[in-house]
Motif scaffolding. Structure first.
Motif, mmCIF file in Angstrom:
data_model
loop_
_atom_site.group_PDB
_atom_site.id
_atom_site.type_symbol
_atom_site.label_atom_id
_atom_site.label_comp_id
_atom_site.label_asym_id
_atom_site.label_seq_id
_atom_site.Cartn_x
_atom_site.Cartn_y
_atom_site.Cartn_z
ATOM 1 N N ASP A 116 0.798 -1.307 -0.005
ATOM 2 C CA ASP A 116 0.065 0.119 -0.022
ATOM 3 C C ASP A 116 1.038 1.008 -0.074
ATOM 4 N N LEU A 117 0.898 1.871 -1.167
ATOM 5 C CA LEU A 117 2.029 3.017 -1.337
ATOM 6 C C LEU A 117 1.324 4.187 -0.622
ATOM 7 N N ILE A 118 0.028 4.151 -0.549
ATOM 8 C CA ILE A 118 -0.348 5.507 0.332
ATOM 9 C C ILE A 118 0.002 5.445 1.719
ATOM 10 N N ILE A 119 -0.235 4.303 2.240
ATOM 11 C CA ILE A 119 0.267 4.081 3.848
ATOM 12 C C ILE A 119 1.837 4.290 3.959
ATOM 13 N N GLN A 120 2.410 3.683 3.193
ATOM 14 C CA GLN A 120 3.962 4.156 2.928
ATOM 15 C C GLN A 120 4.481 5.473 3.121
ATOM 16 N N SER A 121 3.802 6.099 2.090
ATOM 17 C CA SER A 121 3.972 7.502 1.980
ATOM 18 C C SER A 121 3.659 8.332 3.259
ATOM 19 N N LEU A 122 2.998 7.984 3.904
ATOM 20 C CA LEU A 122 2.555 8.611 5.238
ATOM 21 C C LEU A 122 3.855 8.655 6.225
ATOM 22 N N SER A 131 4.323 21.249 5.526
ATOM 23 C CA SER A 131 3.439 21.172 6.773
ATOM 24 C C SER A 131 2.727 22.557 7.059
ATOM 25 N N ASN A 132 3.384 23.528 7.148
ATOM 26 C CA ASN A 132 2.992 25.075 7.542
ATOM 27 C C ASN A 132 2.080 25.465 6.550
ATOM 28 N N ARG A 133 2.417 25.152 5.327
ATOM 29 C CA ARG A 133 1.600 25.685 4.230
ATOM 30 C C ARG A 133 0.184 24.816 4.356
ATOM 31 N N ILE A 134 -0.100 23.604 4.694
ATOM 32 C CA ILE A 134 -1.100 22.988 4.469
ATOM 33 C C ILE A 134 -2.140 23.573 5.688
ATOM 34 N N VAL A 135 -1.489 23.969 7.014
ATOM 35 C CA VAL A 135 -2.119 24.313 8.259
ATOM 36 C C VAL A 135 -2.643 25.673 7.721
ATOM 37 N N GLU A 136 -1.893 26.579 7.085
ATOM 38 C CA GLU A 136 -2.420 27.891 6.738
ATOM 39 C C GLU A 136 -3.666 27.974 5.972
ATOM 40 N N GLU A 161 -1.838 15.005 7.589
ATOM 41 C CA GLU A 161 -0.998 16.149 8.212
ATOM 42 C C GLU A 161 -1.858 17.179 9.088
ATOM 43 N N LEU A 162 -3.027 17.271 8.592
ATOM 44 C CA LEU A 162 -4.148 18.088 9.523
ATOM 45 C C LEU A 162 -4.287 17.376 10.758
ATOM 46 N N VAL A 163 -4.540 16.101 10.496
ATOM 47 C CA VAL A 163 -5.062 15.239 11.781
ATOM 48 C C VAL A 163 -3.617 15.426 12.791
ATOM 49 N N LYS A 164 -2.743 15.087 12.104
ATOM 50 C CA LYS A 164 -1.121 15.088 13.128
ATOM 51 C C LYS A 164 -1.098 16.431 13.813
ATOM 52 N N ARG A 165 -1.376 17.418 12.983
ATOM 53 C CA ARG A 165 -0.869 18.666 13.404
ATOM 54 C C ARG A 165 -2.257 19.478 14.338
ATOM 55 N N LYS A 166 -3.277 19.120 13.913
ATOM 56 C CA LYS A 166 -4.393 19.861 14.655
ATOM 57 C C LYS A 166 -5.160 18.780 15.457
ATOM 58 N N GLY A 167 -5.215 17.662 15.182
ATOM 59 C CA GLY A 167 -5.976 16.760 16.087
ATOM 60 C C GLY A 167 -7.618 16.537 15.519
ATOM 61 N N GLY A 168 -8.054 15.619 15.789
ATOM 62 C CA GLY A 168 -9.411 15.459 15.274
ATOM 63 C C GLY A 168 -9.401 14.673 13.838
#
Length: 171
Positions: A116-122, A131-136, A161-168
Motif C-alpha cells: 500500500d503505497l499511500i500508507i507507506q507515503s505517510l 506542513s506549515n502551508r497545509i495548516v495555513e 498532516e492536518l489530523v497530526k498537527r491539529k488533531g481530530g
C-alpha cells in the motif's frame, strides 16, 4: 385486440423507442456526412444506409428470436424419477467454458496486491514549509483537495498532516 388497446400498450414505450431512434438517426447522419466528404452521391449514401439499417434490424430480430427459442428449449429438462416420486430437474449444459474452467483462468491471471503505497507515503515526513502551508491554507478555509493540488501531494497526505498537527478527524 382493438386499436385503442394496442395504443394503450404502445404509448408508455413510445418515448423510449423515440429516444433510441433519435440516437440511431444521429449516427446515420454522421455516417452520411462522412460519406459526403468522400464524394459519394447523396442517393447512393442514403440507399446504402437504409439497406444496412434494415439488414441490421432483421439480424437483431433473428438473434432475439433464436435466443428466445434456445431459452425455451433449454429451460429445464427432466432427468429422472427419484425416490419419493419427485422429478429432479437440471439445466442443460451450455457450450463453452464451464465454471471450473473460468475459475482456473481467474486463478492463473489473478495478481496479488502490492504494498500500500499511500500508507507507506505517510511515513515519509513532509518539509516544514509544506506542513506549515497545509495548516495555513486549511485555516483560510481551502478545500483539502485544493490544498493537495497547491502543495503537490495526495489529498490523503493533507488529511493525515492536518489530523497530526491539529488533531481530530477528517472534515
Amino acid at each position: 385486440m382493438n386499436h385503442k388497446e394496442m395504443h394503450d400498450i404502445y404509448a408508455p414505450w413510445e418515448y423510449l423507442l423515440r429516444e433510441k431512434l433519435e440516437d440511431a438517426d444521429r449516427i446515420a447522419s454522421r455516417v452520411d456526412s462522412e460519406a459526403a466528404m468522400f464524394g459519394i452521391p447523396a442517393s447512393v449514401r442514403r440507399q446504402y444506409i437504409a439497406d444496412k439499417v434494415l439488414k441490421l434490424i432483421d439480424e437483431i430480430a433473428e438473434e432475439r428470436e433464436s435466443h428466445y427459442r434456445r431459452k425455451k428449449d433449454d429451460d429445464m429438462r427432466k432427468k429422472h424419477w427419484a425416490a419419493g416420486g419427485q422429478i429432479k430437474e437440471r439445466k442443460s449444459t451450455r457450450k463453452g467454458r464451464q465454471k471450473g474452467e473460468q475459475y482456473k483462468m481467474y486463478v492463473k491471471t489473478k495478481v496479488e496486491p502490492g504494498p500500500d503505497l499511500i500508507i507507506q507515503s505517510l511515513e515519509v515526513p513532509l518539509t516544514t514549509e509544506q506542513s506549515n502551508r497545509i495548516v495555513e491554507l486549511a485555516e483560510y478555509g481551502w478545500l483539502r483537495s485544493d490544498i493537495a493540488k497547491e502543495v503537490g501531494i495526495p489529498k490523503t497526505r493533507v488529511n493525515h498532516e492536518l489530523v497530526k498537527r491539529k488533531g481530530g478527524g477528517a472534515a
